[in-house]
Design a protein around this motif. Structure first.
Motif, PDB file in Angstrom:
ATOM      1  N   VAL A 142       0.838  -1.213   0.000  1.00 29.22           N
ATOM      2  CA  VAL A 142       0.000   0.000   0.000  1.00 29.22           C
ATOM      3  C   VAL A 142       0.865   1.251   0.000  1.00 29.22           C
ATOM      4  O   VAL A 142       0.637   2.185  -0.794  1.00 29.22           O
ATOM      5  CB  VAL A 142      -0.951  -0.013   1.215  1.00 29.22           C
ATOM      6  CG1 VAL A 142      -1.705   1.316   1.313  1.00 29.22           C
ATOM      7  CG2 VAL A 142      -1.937  -1.170   1.114  1.00 29.22           C
ATOM      8  N   ILE A 159      -5.111   5.405   4.976  1.00 28.19           N
ATOM      9  CA  ILE A 159      -4.952   5.045   3.571  1.00 28.19           C
ATOM     10  C   ILE A 159      -6.181   5.458   2.750  1.00 28.19           C
ATOM     11  O   ILE A 159      -6.055   5.791   1.564  1.00 28.19           O
ATOM     12  CB  ILE A 159      -4.669   3.536   3.402  1.00 28.19           C
ATOM     13  CG1 ILE A 159      -5.827   2.680   3.892  1.00 28.19           C
ATOM     14  CG2 ILE A 159      -3.399   3.149   4.104  1.00 28.19           C
ATOM     15  CD1 ILE A 159      -5.624   1.191   3.657  1.00 28.19           C
ATOM     16  N   THR A 194     -10.490   0.897  -3.919  1.00 25.91           N
ATOM     17  CA  THR A 194      -9.593   0.643  -2.789  1.00 25.91           C
ATOM     18  C   THR A 194     -10.112   1.300  -1.508  1.00 25.91           C
ATOM     19  O   THR A 194     -10.013   0.719  -0.422  1.00 25.91           O
ATOM     20  CB  THR A 194      -8.183   1.155  -3.102  1.00 25.91           C
ATOM     21  OG1 THR A 194      -8.248   2.540  -3.502  1.00 25.91           O
ATOM     22  CG2 THR A 194      -7.552   0.359  -4.229  1.00 25.91           C
ATOM     23  N   SER A 248     -11.136  -0.541   2.080  1.00 22.10           N
ATOM     24  CA  SER A 248     -10.576  -0.131   3.375  1.00 22.10           C
ATOM     25  C   SER A 248     -11.674   0.265   4.351  1.00 22.10           C
ATOM     26  O   SER A 248     -11.633  -0.110   5.533  1.00 22.10           O
ATOM     27  CB  SER A 248      -9.612   1.041   3.169  1.00 22.10           C
ATOM     28  OG  SER A 248      -8.558   0.689   2.303  1.00 22.10           O
ATOM     29  N   TYR A 289      -4.880  -2.794  -4.497  1.00 20.75           N
ATOM     30  CA  TYR A 289      -3.904  -1.737  -4.774  1.00 20.75           C
ATOM     31  C   TYR A 289      -2.996  -2.118  -5.940  1.00 20.75           C
ATOM     32  O   TYR A 289      -2.707  -1.292  -6.819  1.00 20.75           O
ATOM     33  CB  TYR A 289      -3.069  -1.440  -3.527  1.00 20.75           C
ATOM     34  CG  TYR A 289      -3.657  -0.367  -2.657  1.00 20.75           C
ATOM     35  CD1 TYR A 289      -3.349   0.973  -2.865  1.00 20.75           C
ATOM     36  CD2 TYR A 289      -4.547  -0.687  -1.634  1.00 20.75           C
ATOM     37  CE1 TYR A 289      -3.901   1.963  -2.080  1.00 20.75           C
ATOM     38  CE2 TYR A 289      -5.103   0.296  -0.840  1.00 20.75           C
ATOM     39  CZ  TYR A 289      -4.772   1.617  -1.066  1.00 20.75           C
ATOM     40  OH  TYR A 289      -5.338   2.608  -0.294  1.00 20.75           O
TER      41      TYR A 289
END
Length: 336
Positions: A108, A175, A218, A222, A249
């Motif tokens: 990541v 992230i 993505t 998450s 990712y």
């Protein structure tokens, strides 16, 4: 046996614990297959350009992706096959589970740095304020990643994961925020890179759609892991979702590298542009087309420029009393 381990044994349900991990590994294996296809397409479309930075990046991401899959497969095999029905082992965290978190963080963070590299290249000739700000945000996120790795290695049984929920929330939230910043920055830079040529502007619009879609994918993964961890902390559904983060990712970045290959017209892939001008005849409309074509290729090259990836040949042959032929051939160009 500690009291926390006894509590976990009483609450252990194979279906939503190790069963969720098994489903996560299965989906991760499917995504790894997609990343294999993406890597193959990239190498095939750039097979004549020699060794380049992005070829090394693709190979590096593939190796990390394969290692991550090996670790999560070993983790599930350890619990469901090698130590089947051994309750004492099922409550302990195996080494491969901890190490896959480390590989996950490296993937990541590495992809974020690669996106930052793209932002820095696209912003060339413009103000560096935006890329510097994005770089500071990405580097700051590394502190959260280090904290997560430290916290996971303090855990010895799965019940300890509840105690480090703060690290999980911080890492996943960070992230997600970085994904939003990167996607917004890339879309902004592509939007101000419009040249006025319909073909180039259309490709830029499609690239922006690619960036938004992959960024949302993505981020949604998450957020799903973070929400399931908050709502259902006593099962492993959030861990099964977390197995997919690294795969998404890798696939998102490889898809962006291959975007120009998928988006360019078939005529550009298989044929070169040819302009014929006959000797002794003045054709002003062909001069305009040729000049516009050169300007279009120059603008496209500056937008998708990659060191070592662009090969543009201009050949001009002239023979007495025969047509003059100008061939403009674009072998490949890189993505943003």
């Amino acid at each position: 046996m500690s009291s926390s381990t006894q509590d976990l044994i009483l609450q252990l349900h194979i279906g939503n614990t190790f069963g969720a991990l098994f489903i996560g590994v299965t989906l991760a294996a499917i995504l790894f297959g997609l990343s294999n296809i993406q890597a193959f397409v990239y190498f095939q479309s750039h097979k004549g350009t020699g060794i380049s930075f992005h070829k090394l990046v693709v190979a590096w991401l593939w190796i990390l992706d394969a290692l991550h899959l090996f670790l999560i497969v070993h983790c599930v095999y350890y619990y469901l096959v090698a130590h089947y029905a051994d309750i004492n082992v099922l409550t302990e965290i195996v080494w491969s589970f901890k190490l896959q978190i480390v590989i996950d963080v490296i993937i990541v963070y590495g992809v974020h740095l690669l996106y930052f590299h793209r932002i820095w290249i696209i912003a060339k000739g413009r103000s560096r304020v935006l890329p510097i700000a994005v770089g500071v945000i990405i580097i700051s996120g590394s502190g959260v990643a280090i904290a997560l790795i430290w916290a996971i290695y303090q855990c010895h049984v799965f019940s300890d994961l509840i105690k480090i929920e703060w690290a999980t929330f911080m890492a996943l939230g960070t992230i997600t925020f970085v994904d939003f910043v990167i996607a917004s920055s890339l879309c902004y830079l592509l939007a101000i890179s419009r040249t006025g040529f319909s073909s180039t502007d259309s490709m830029l619009t499609k690239l922006m759609a690619y960036i938004i879609n992959t960024g949302c994918l993505t981020s949604m993964c998450s957020l799903s892991a973070m929400i399931t961890c908050a709502v259902m902390p006593h099962n492993f559904i959030f861990l099964g979702v977390e197995f997919l983060v690294a795969k998404l990712y890798v696939n998102s970045f490889l898809a962006l590298l291959n975007a120009p290959y998928y988006l360019q017209p078939a005529t550009e892939t298989n044929h070169s542009a040819e302009v014929h001008m006959h000797h002794g005849i003045y054709r002003p409309e062909l001069n305009v087309i040729a000049s516009q074509g050169e300007e279009f290729q120059t603008s496209r090259k500056s937008t998708f420029k990659h060191p070592g990836d662009d090969v543009i040949h201009l050949t001009r042959s002239a023979m007495s009393r025969r047509p003059i032929e100008v061939t403009v051939e674009t072998n490949s160009f890189s993505s943003v």
